[in-house]
Enzyme design. Structure first.
Site, PDB file in Angstrom:
ATOM      1  N   ASP A  18       0.838  -1.209   0.000  1.00 24.69           N
ATOM      2  CA  ASP A  18       0.000   0.000   0.000  1.00 24.69           C
ATOM      3  C   ASP A  18       0.873   1.260   0.000  1.00 24.69           C
ATOM      4  O   ASP A  18       2.008   1.241   0.489  1.00 24.69           O
ATOM      5  CB  ASP A  18      -0.905  -0.025   1.246  1.00 24.69           C
ATOM      6  CG  ASP A  18      -2.080   0.927   1.098  1.00 24.69           C
ATOM      7  OD1 ASP A  18      -2.366   1.381  -0.031  1.00 24.69           O
ATOM      8  OD2 ASP A  18      -2.717   1.226   2.122  1.00 24.69           O
ATOM      9  N   HIS A  35       2.459   3.433  -8.909  1.00 23.98           N
ATOM     10  CA  HIS A  35       2.331   1.984  -9.144  1.00 23.98           C
ATOM     11  C   HIS A  35       3.541   1.477  -9.931  1.00 23.98           C
ATOM     12  O   HIS A  35       4.048   0.390  -9.674  1.00 23.98           O
ATOM     13  CB  HIS A  35       1.052   1.680  -9.927  1.00 23.98           C
ATOM     14  CG  HIS A  35      -0.210   2.028  -9.175  1.00 23.98           C
ATOM     15  ND1 HIS A  35      -0.415   1.686  -7.862  1.00 23.98           N
ATOM     16  CD2 HIS A  35      -1.340   2.697  -9.558  1.00 23.98           C
ATOM     17  CE1 HIS A  35      -1.595   2.116  -7.468  1.00 23.98           C
ATOM     18  NE2 HIS A  35      -2.180   2.738  -8.478  1.00 23.98           N
ATOM     19  N   LEU A 129      11.492 -20.806  -5.426  1.00 26.08           N
ATOM     20  CA  LEU A 129      10.668 -19.735  -4.849  1.00 26.08           C
ATOM     21  C   LEU A 129       9.356 -19.700  -5.610  1.00 26.08           C
ATOM     22  O   LEU A 129       9.349 -19.716  -6.842  1.00 26.08           O
ATOM     23  CB  LEU A 129      11.388 -18.373  -4.982  1.00 26.08           C
ATOM     24  CG  LEU A 129      10.541 -17.120  -4.754  1.00 26.08           C
ATOM     25  CD1 LEU A 129       9.985 -17.073  -3.324  1.00 26.08           C
ATOM     26  CD2 LEU A 129      11.369 -15.847  -5.017  1.00 26.08           C
TER      27      LEU A 129
END
Ligand code: FPP
Length: 250
Positions: A18, A35, A129
Site C-alpha cells: 500500500d 504503481h 521460490l
C-alpha cells in the site's frame, strides 16, 4: 542481511503493498507513476526472497475492491501488470521462480490473462521460490467460492458434509498448494487486512510499517524479518510450551 538467523526465517511472506498513490502525490506525480515505481519494489523483494531462501511470497496486486477506482487507474494497473508479467518471464525462468495466481481468472482482461497463463504454465515446474500474485482477489469471495465448491461435491455424492474440516476446507481455496503465511507485511501504515487472505492469516505475524510501498526495499524487508525473528509464535499455547526445553527457566 547477515544479522538474520537463517534457521528462523518465515516460510511464507505475504505483502499488502500500500501507499503507491501517496508516494506519487508527495512527488507531485500521478498515481500511476507510484504503481510503476511499486513494480521496482516488487522486483527487489522477489530478489531478496530468492537470496535468503524464503520459499513462498504472496503479493496483493489487485483486489476485488480495486475495480471501484477510477476507470483510468484500473486500466493503467492492468496494463502495468500485463507488462510486468511479460517483461519478467525470462528472469523468472532464468532464476527458477514459479509464478502462481491467487484469485478469480473470470473478470481479468483477456490480454492480461494470456500473459498470466503463459507465466504460470512456463514456470509451473520450478520449486525454489513460489511468487503468488493475488489479482482480482478478495478473501470473503474466496471463502464463499470454496463453500460452493464443497457443497457441489456433496451434492454430487463425492463428499459427506461431516467430512468437512479446516484442512479439507483449505483445499478448496485458491491457496490450496501454499502453506499458510507466517508473516504479513503491510506498507503505508494502515492497520487493516483489507480482505486479504482472511482464512489463511489465522496465525500469521503482522508487521505494519509507515514506509510507502515504492520506498520499501531490501533494508526495510530485512527490518521486517528481524522483527519477525523476535516474535514468539505460540499458536494458542503458553510461552513455556513453545520454548525449547533448553531455554526454559527451571
Ligand atoms: C496500493 O496503493 C496498491 C495497489 C492497489 C496496487 C498494487 C500494485 C502494485 C504495487 C504495482 C506493481 C505490482 C506488480 C505485481 C508489478 P494505493 O494506490 O492504494 O496507494 P494509496 O493508499 O497511497 O492511495
Amino acid at each position: 542481511m547477515q544479522q538474520l538467523d537463517p534457521k528462523r526465517l518465515p516460510r511464507h511472506v505475504a505483502i499488502i503493498m500500500d501507499g503507491n498513490g501517496r508516494w506519487a502525490k508527495q512527488k507531485l506525480r500521478n498515481r500511476v507513476f507510484g504503481h510503476e515505481e511499486g513494480a521496482n519494489s516488487v522486483r527487489e523483494i522477489v530478489r531478496c526472497c530468492r537470496e535468503l531462501g524464503i520459499p513462498y511470497l504472496t503479493l496483493y496486486a489487485f483486489s476485488k475492491e480495486n475495480w471501484q477506482r477510477p476507470a483510468s487507474e484500473v486500466k493503467a494497473l492492468w496494463t502495468l501488470l500485463k507488462r510486468f508479467l511479460k517483461s519478467e518471464l525470462p528472469e523468472l525462468i532464468d532464476k527458477h521462480v514459479r509464478l502462481c495466481h491467487v484469485g478469480d481468472t473470470e473478470g481479468i482482461p483477456g490480454d492480461v490473462l494470456r500473459e498470466l497463463d503463459a507465466a504460470v504454465t512456463q514456470t509451473a515446474h520450478f520449486n525454489t521460490l513460489t511468487v503468488s500474485l493475488a489479482m482480482n482477489y478478495g478473501g470473503r469471495q474466496e471463502i464463499v467460492r470454496a463453500a460452493k465448491l464443497f457443497a457441489a461435491d456433496v451434492l454430487a455424492g463425492k463428499l459427506q458434509p461431516e467430512s468437512l474440516s479446516s484442512e479439507l476446507f483449505s483445499q478448496f481455496l485458491f491457496t490450496a498448494a501454499l502453506p499458510a503465511p507466517d508473516l504479513v507485511i503491510r506498507t503505508g501504515g494502515e492497520y487493516r487486512v483489507s480482505n486479504f487472505l482472511l482464512w489463511q492469516l489465522a496465525y500469521a505475524e503482522l508487521y505494519i510499517t509507515k514506509v510507502l510501498w515504492p520506498d520499501f526495499r531490501e533494508p526495510n524487508f530485512v527490518e521486517a524479518l528481524n522483527e519477525y525473528q523476535q516474535r514468539e509464535r505460540r499458536f494458542g499455547k503458553t510461552s513455556e510450551q513453545t520454548q525449547p526445553e533448553s531455554a526454559r527457566a527451571v
